[in-house]
Design a protein around this motif. Structure first.
Motif: not given
Length: 153
Positions: A66-69, A90-93
């Motif tokens: 959530t934060a990365f997305s 970014a969400s996947f990472i």
């Protein structure tokens, strides 16, 4: 005659409880101790359909995803593929990073803590006595840190 079942940890308090019971008139032949075996295999890391240990491997992954997305989407407005693709990437990472962190903590850090703490096997004490002695026997067992007590007539 009554039988009293008690579960105690395998430590010095069992010997003290047995000695106290013998001093209070319970004969040695009426006291029976059965040690329980520890589980030989390690606990499984992944949960099955019919068994769960209560820990989740994806909780940190979902939070980081959530934060990365959010960060990937906001940065994606300035990048070539746009905010949707960069938000998904970014969400996947973030998810993969969170699951890796959780696997590391479960496999390495908590395994060390389990090894340091150790597993204490338990012992079942079976005591045969008269009905008039049950209160005394129970008090002795509770004073010597019994984990649980049951009576059978």
């Amino acid at each position: 005659m009554m039988q009293i079942y008690a579960i105690l940890e395998n430590n010095i308090y069992i010997e003290m409880a047995i000695a106290t019971l013998e001093k209070n008139g319970i004969p040695k032949a009426s006291i029976y101790a059965v040690p329980l075996d520890n589980r030989g295999e390690d606990r499984k890391l992944f949960d099955g359909l019919h068994r769960s240990d209560g820990t989740s491997l994806i909780d940190i992954g979902v939070a980081l995803a959530t934060a990365f997305s959010v960060i990937g989407t906001s940065i994606g407005f300035e990048l070539a593929w746009g905010p949707i693709y960069w938000g998904l990437i970014a969400s996947f990472i973030g998810f993969v990073l969170g699951v890796a962190i959780r696997l590391f903590t479960e496999k390495v850090l908590k395994k060390r803590k389990r090894l340091l703490k150790g597993k204490h096997p338990e012992v079942i004490l079976i005591i045969e006595c008269e009905k008039t002695m049950t209160e005394l026997v129970e008090n002795i067992l509770w004073k010597h840190f019994a984990l649980g007590i049951a009576k059978v007539k």
